[in-house]
Write a protein that holds these residues in place. Sequence first.
Motif, mmCIF file in Angstrom:
data_model
loop_
_atom_site.group_PDB
_atom_site.id
_atom_site.type_symbol
_atom_site.label_atom_id
_atom_site.label_comp_id
_atom_site.label_asym_id
_atom_site.label_seq_id
_atom_site.Cartn_x
_atom_site.Cartn_y
_atom_site.Cartn_z
ATOM 1 N N SER A 11 0.808 -1.225 0.000
ATOM 2 C CA SER A 11 0.000 0.000 0.000
ATOM 3 C C SER A 11 0.839 1.272 0.000
ATOM 4 O O SER A 11 0.595 2.177 -0.808
ATOM 5 N N SER A 26 -4.950 1.563 -5.750
ATOM 6 C CA SER A 26 -5.823 0.385 -5.650
ATOM 7 C C SER A 26 -5.614 -0.541 -6.845
ATOM 8 O O SER A 26 -5.607 -1.772 -6.690
ATOM 9 N N PHE A 27 -5.445 0.023 -8.019
ATOM 10 C CA PHE A 27 -5.179 -0.776 -9.213
ATOM 11 C C PHE A 27 -3.847 -1.515 -9.067
ATOM 12 O O PHE A 27 -3.756 -2.713 -9.314
ATOM 13 N N ALA A 30 -4.167 -4.319 -6.417
ATOM 14 C CA ALA A 30 -5.069 -5.386 -6.865
ATOM 15 C C ALA A 30 -4.475 -6.168 -8.037
ATOM 16 O O ALA A 30 -4.585 -7.401 -8.085
ATOM 17 N N THR A 111 -9.637 6.354 -10.410
ATOM 18 C CA THR A 111 -10.007 5.210 -9.576
ATOM 19 C C THR A 111 -9.428 3.943 -10.180
ATOM 20 O O THR A 111 -9.270 3.833 -11.398
ATOM 21 N N GLY A 112 -9.136 3.007 -9.317
ATOM 22 C CA GLY A 112 -8.562 1.753 -9.781
ATOM 23 C C GLY A 112 -9.481 0.989 -10.711
ATOM 24 O O GLY A 112 -9.027 0.382 -11.681
ATOM 25 N N ILE A 138 -10.336 -5.155 -5.720
ATOM 26 C CA ILE A 138 -10.426 -3.807 -5.151
ATOM 27 C C ILE A 138 -11.609 -3.731 -4.192
ATOM 28 O O ILE A 138 -11.480 -3.246 -3.052
ATOM 29 N N ARG A 139 -12.757 -4.207 -4.621
ATOM 30 C CA ARG A 139 -13.976 -4.140 -3.799
ATOM 31 C C ARG A 139 -13.890 -5.051 -2.579
ATOM 32 O O ARG A 139 -14.237 -4.651 -1.468
ATOM 33 N N LEU A 143 -9.819 -1.608 -1.303
ATOM 34 C CA LEU A 143 -8.603 -0.939 -1.771
ATOM 35 C C LEU A 143 -8.850 0.457 -2.343
ATOM 36 O O LEU A 143 -7.909 1.233 -2.467
ATOM 37 N N SER A 144 -10.100 0.785 -2.652
ATOM 38 C CA SER A 144 -10.363 2.114 -3.223
ATOM 39 C C SER A 144 -9.968 3.234 -2.264
ATOM 40 O O SER A 144 -9.675 4.345 -2.705
ATOM 41 N N ASP A 147 -6.781 5.236 -2.995
ATOM 42 C CA ASP A 147 -6.734 6.236 -4.055
ATOM 43 C C ASP A 147 -7.024 7.648 -3.572
ATOM 44 O O ASP A 147 -6.861 8.594 -4.324
#
Length: 149
Positions: A11, A26-27, A30, A111-112, A138-139, A143-144, A147
């Motif tokens: 992270s 996040s991308f 993930a 956003t990722g 991500i969900r 993880l969002s 960002d």
Amino acid sequence: MTPQAFVSALSGPAQTSMATTKIPASFTVAEAALESGWGVDCPGFNLFGIKADPSWTGPVTTQQTHEVVDGQTITITANFRAYPDWLASLNDHAQFLLDNPRYQPAFAYTTGALFAQAVAAAGYATDPLYAQKIISIIRAHGLSTLDAS
């Protein structure tokens, strides 16, 4: 390594990279999780499964991998980039996306999930469900929040 430990380890570096590259953290986390099995399967510390094309002058590792060709999953042997550690893999991944013009449309997204859809649409992976898999990670792991600037 557990998913939580993996997210914790990546992270900070992913957010640092996001500050200069605009690739949503996040991308990055993930995709690394998806490609490496949460850090379990990353020969040569290659978290993202980036192949070593003829322009790559660094070390390589030769591995078997699965590709989707004409709707069929096949096994091939390919050369992949190798790194001294995960941070070097993360930095090279960011540079790879930045240097390839076909991925430039993705940088319009912060956003990722949207970034994942854009790189997949640009042909990043042969798996037709690639973006959906990244978005699912991500969900599922919240993880969002990485960002947020």
